[in-house]
Write a protein that holds these residues in place. Sequence first.
Motif, PDB file in Angstrom:
ATOM      1  N   GLN A 216       0.838  -1.212   0.000  1.00 20.05           N
ATOM      2  CA  GLN A 216       0.000   0.000   0.000  1.00 20.05           C
ATOM      3  C   GLN A 216       0.873   1.262   0.000  1.00 20.05           C
ATOM      4  N   LEU A 217       1.941   1.240   0.786  1.00 22.54           N
ATOM      5  CA  LEU A 217       2.852   2.392   0.836  1.00 22.54           C
ATOM      6  C   LEU A 217       3.502   2.634  -0.524  1.00 22.54           C
ATOM      7  N   ARG A 218       3.826   1.538  -1.204  1.00 25.27           N
ATOM      8  CA  ARG A 218       4.431   1.681  -2.535  1.00 25.27           C
ATOM      9  C   ARG A 218       3.445   2.315  -3.507  1.00 25.27           C
ATOM     10  N   GLU A 219       2.182   1.896  -3.422  1.00 22.41           N
ATOM     11  CA  GLU A 219       1.162   2.497  -4.305  1.00 22.41           C
ATOM     12  C   GLU A 219       1.049   3.997  -4.070  1.00 22.41           C
ATOM     13  N   LEU A 220       1.133   4.409  -2.807  1.00 30.12           N
ATOM     14  CA  LEU A 220       1.055   5.842  -2.495  1.00 30.12           C
ATOM     15  C   LEU A 220       2.272   6.582  -3.075  1.00 30.12           C
ATOM     16  N   ALA A 221       3.462   6.004  -2.901  1.00 30.81           N
ATOM     17  CA  ALA A 221       4.689   6.661  -3.378  1.00 30.81           C
ATOM     18  C   ALA A 221       4.706   6.789  -4.893  1.00 30.81           C
ATOM     19  N   MET A 222       4.032   5.876  -5.575  1.00 35.50           N
ATOM     20  CA  MET A 222       4.071   5.859  -7.042  1.00 35.50           C
ATOM     21  C   MET A 222       3.328   7.039  -7.681  1.00 35.50           C
ATOM     22  N   TYR A 223       2.661   7.874  -6.873  1.00 36.74           N
ATOM     23  CA  TYR A 223       2.102   9.127  -7.403  1.00 36.74           C
ATOM     24  C   TYR A 223       3.185  10.200  -7.558  1.00 36.74           C
ATOM     25  N   SER A 224       4.405   9.886  -7.196  1.00 31.65           N
ATOM     26  CA  SER A 224       5.510  10.855  -7.211  1.00 31.65           C
ATOM     27  C   SER A 224       5.734  11.483  -8.585  1.00 31.65           C
ATOM     28  N   ALA A 225       5.789  12.808  -8.598  1.00 31.46           N
ATOM     29  CA  ALA A 225       6.062  13.539  -9.841  1.00 31.46           C
ATOM     30  C   ALA A 225       7.477  13.247 -10.351  1.00 31.46           C
ATOM     31  N   VAL A 226       8.462  13.224  -9.456  1.00 32.05           N
ATOM     32  CA  VAL A 226       9.847  13.036  -9.902  1.00 32.05           C
ATOM     33  C   VAL A 226      10.092  11.590 -10.335  1.00 32.05           C
ATOM     34  N   TYR A 227       9.432  10.635  -9.683  1.00 34.01           N
ATOM     35  CA  TYR A 227       9.527   9.256 -10.165  1.00 34.01           C
ATOM     36  C   TYR A 227       9.063   9.171 -11.619  1.00 34.01           C
ATOM     37  N   ASP A 228       7.959   9.846 -11.926  1.00 40.04           N
ATOM     38  CA  ASP A 228       7.455   9.885 -13.304  1.00 40.04           C
ATOM     39  C   ASP A 228       8.474  10.549 -14.227  1.00 40.04           C
ATOM     40  N   ILE A 229       9.003  11.701 -13.797  1.00 40.56           N
ATOM     41  CA  ILE A 229       9.950  12.461 -14.633  1.00 40.56           C
ATOM     42  C   ILE A 229      11.189  11.630 -14.963  1.00 40.56           C
ATOM     43  N   VAL A 230      11.719  10.950 -13.952  1.00 42.27           N
ATOM     44  CA  VAL A 230      12.983  10.221 -14.141  1.00 42.27           C
ATOM     45  C   VAL A 230      12.757   8.894 -14.868  1.00 42.27           C
ATOM     46  N   SER A 231      11.674   8.211 -14.541  1.00 41.58           N
ATOM     47  CA  SER A 231      11.504   6.869 -15.107  1.00 41.58           C
ATOM     48  C   SER A 231      10.920   6.889 -16.516  1.00 41.58           C
ATOM     49  N   ASN A 232      10.183   7.937 -16.852  1.00 46.81           N
ATOM     50  CA  ASN A 232       9.574   8.025 -18.182  1.00 46.81           C
ATOM     51  C   ASN A 232      10.209   9.134 -19.016  1.00 46.81           C
ATOM     52  N   SER A 233       9.992   9.081 -20.319  1.00 42.33           N
ATOM     53  CA  SER A 233      10.525  10.121 -21.196  1.00 42.33           C
ATOM     54  C   SER A 233       9.670  11.383 -21.086  1.00 42.33           C
ATOM     55  N   LEU A 234      10.265  12.499 -21.433  1.00 40.01           N
ATOM     56  CA  LEU A 234       9.644  13.809 -21.231  1.00 40.01           C
ATOM     57  C   LEU A 234      10.213  14.764 -22.273  1.00 40.01           C
ATOM     58  N   PRO A 235       9.362  15.567 -22.937  1.00 38.27           N
ATOM     59  CA  PRO A 235       9.894  16.537 -23.897  1.00 38.27           C
ATOM     60  C   PRO A 235      10.644  17.664 -23.186  1.00 38.27           C
ATOM     61  N   VAL A 236      11.923  17.802 -23.503  1.00 34.88           N
ATOM     62  CA  VAL A 236      12.756  18.868 -22.934  1.00 34.88           C
ATOM     63  C   VAL A 236      13.296  19.682 -24.110  1.00 34.88           C
ATOM     64  N   ASP A 237      12.862  20.916 -24.184  1.00 31.41           N
ATOM     65  CA  ASP A 237      13.221  21.790 -25.300  1.00 31.41           C
ATOM     66  C   ASP A 237      14.382  22.679 -24.864  1.00 31.41           C
ATOM     67  N   VAL A 238      15.537  22.500 -25.499  1.00 29.76           N
ATOM     68  CA  VAL A 238      16.722  23.298 -25.151  1.00 29.76           C
ATOM     69  C   VAL A 238      17.033  24.247 -26.306  1.00 29.76           C
ATOM     70  N   VAL A 239      16.983  25.534 -26.036  1.00 28.70           N
ATOM     71  CA  VAL A 239      17.299  26.552 -27.038  1.00 28.70           C
ATOM     72  C   VAL A 239      18.531  27.316 -26.580  1.00 28.70           C
ATOM     73  N   ILE A 240      19.509  27.460 -27.476  1.00 28.51           N
ATOM     74  CA  ILE A 240      20.729  28.212 -27.150  1.00 28.51           C
ATOM     75  C   ILE A 240      20.734  29.499 -27.952  1.00 28.51           C
ATOM     76  N   GLU A 241      20.893  30.595 -27.259  1.00 29.30           N
ATOM     77  CA  GLU A 241      20.974  31.898 -27.915  1.00 29.30           C
ATOM     78  C   GLU A 241      22.356  32.497 -27.662  1.00 29.30           C
ATOM     79  N   LYS A 242      22.962  32.988 -28.710  1.00 34.58           N
ATOM     80  CA  LYS A 242      24.217  33.736 -28.547  1.00 34.58           C
ATOM     81  C   LYS A 242      23.884  35.152 -28.083  1.00 34.58           C
ATOM     82  N   VAL A 243      24.672  35.651 -27.138  1.00 35.09           N
ATOM     83  CA  VAL A 243      24.459  37.043 -26.689  1.00 35.09           C
ATOM     84  C   VAL A 243      25.763  37.817 -26.851  1.00 35.09           C
TER      85      VAL A 243
END
Lengths: 194, 194
Positions: free
Chosen positions: A167-194
């Motif tokens: 039951q405790l594991r089921e509760l922990a599995m709502y974790s946002a960071v667990y989702d972020i780290v274990s699953n893929s996520l669109p990360v948009d990296v833009v580099i601007e010269k200044v």
Amino acid sequence: MNSLNVASITKPETRGPVVNGVPTGQLMEVIDSIGQDSGNAQFQFRLNNHWIGGSINRSRMDDLFANGREDRHDQPFELDADEPRLVAGEDTAPTPVEYVLHALASCLTTTMVYHASVQGIAIESVESHVEGDIDVRGFFGLSDEVRKGFNQVRVRMQVKSEAGAEQLRELAMYSAVYDIVSNSLPVDVVIEKV
Amino acid sequence: MNSLNVASITKPETRGPVVNGVPTGQLMEVIDSIGQDSGNAQFQFRLNNHWIGGSINRSRMDDLFANGREDRHDQPFELDADEPRLVAGEDTAPTPVEYVLHALASCLTTTMVYHASVQGIAIESVESHVEGDIDVRGFFGLSDEVRKGFNQVRVRMQVKSEAGAEQLRELAMYSAVYDIVSNSLPVDVVIEKV
């Protein structure tokens, strides 16, 4: 509705039991406001980072968007990152990948405690040990076949509670960071010269 | 080979130019040792976290495994995590998801600087702004269709350098945390009752 939430936050002690140190009445009000209007569920976290030199850089967190409106921390937070001496750092602060492990452990813990609290489940203690394995040939560009980040992360949580481990594991599995780290996520990296 | 590395680390100033504040000779020695023996590429980062109460918990980082041997930081690091007041926190420290954004910004910056340095590319400044969007209906269990973590992360890096934006982006893309956050990763969570 927002003004009601803001007002109520100043008096958490008046609205429902505190379970595991969590003011559940206050939390339920936020959850209710989200259930009533999904616009209140839209959060955005932000930071600015600047390079100090060599292996060291610093982030500053101040404002955020929460529960459908602009908000800010009570005070800005600053975090440094550095590298161990072995990889040409000065070892003045944790490494970026250690911050990932901290984010994961802390989110699993808070998530378990929050979900247990609103369900009235008492938790006495939570201790976690986290390990992340990385083959740095990917990071250093020595192999295209080795991934650049961790290839495996292990979390062992030791919990003292009336609830069962499953039951405790089921509760922990709502974790946002667990989702972020274990699953893929669109990360948009833009580099601007200044 | 390990003892040679350890000895050389104590005198970084004697081995090659310092570029962007990075002792490139020292870094190249580590990279060479990894190229010669993939066992030296195996790193492991670790931490212990304990719940303090309510929304607050604390991680401690001390030892690590690096370049094929046990190592430790010059001093242990401690990091707290908390939640904003709006979601029943005490706002004494950044949230877990903000730590992810810090890890990402800091790793992209260090990675760009390190790879530029060993290639002899001068960088004058790096500033980043990072945003992560999250719909908290997933975290709070109000919808099975909404993911629990960020659904989108945006990083805008402003760099002053002789190199072009596309080249700088290629260097930053070696980032370990960019890989961790953008791609899926096996995360093994075990809960033990104590």
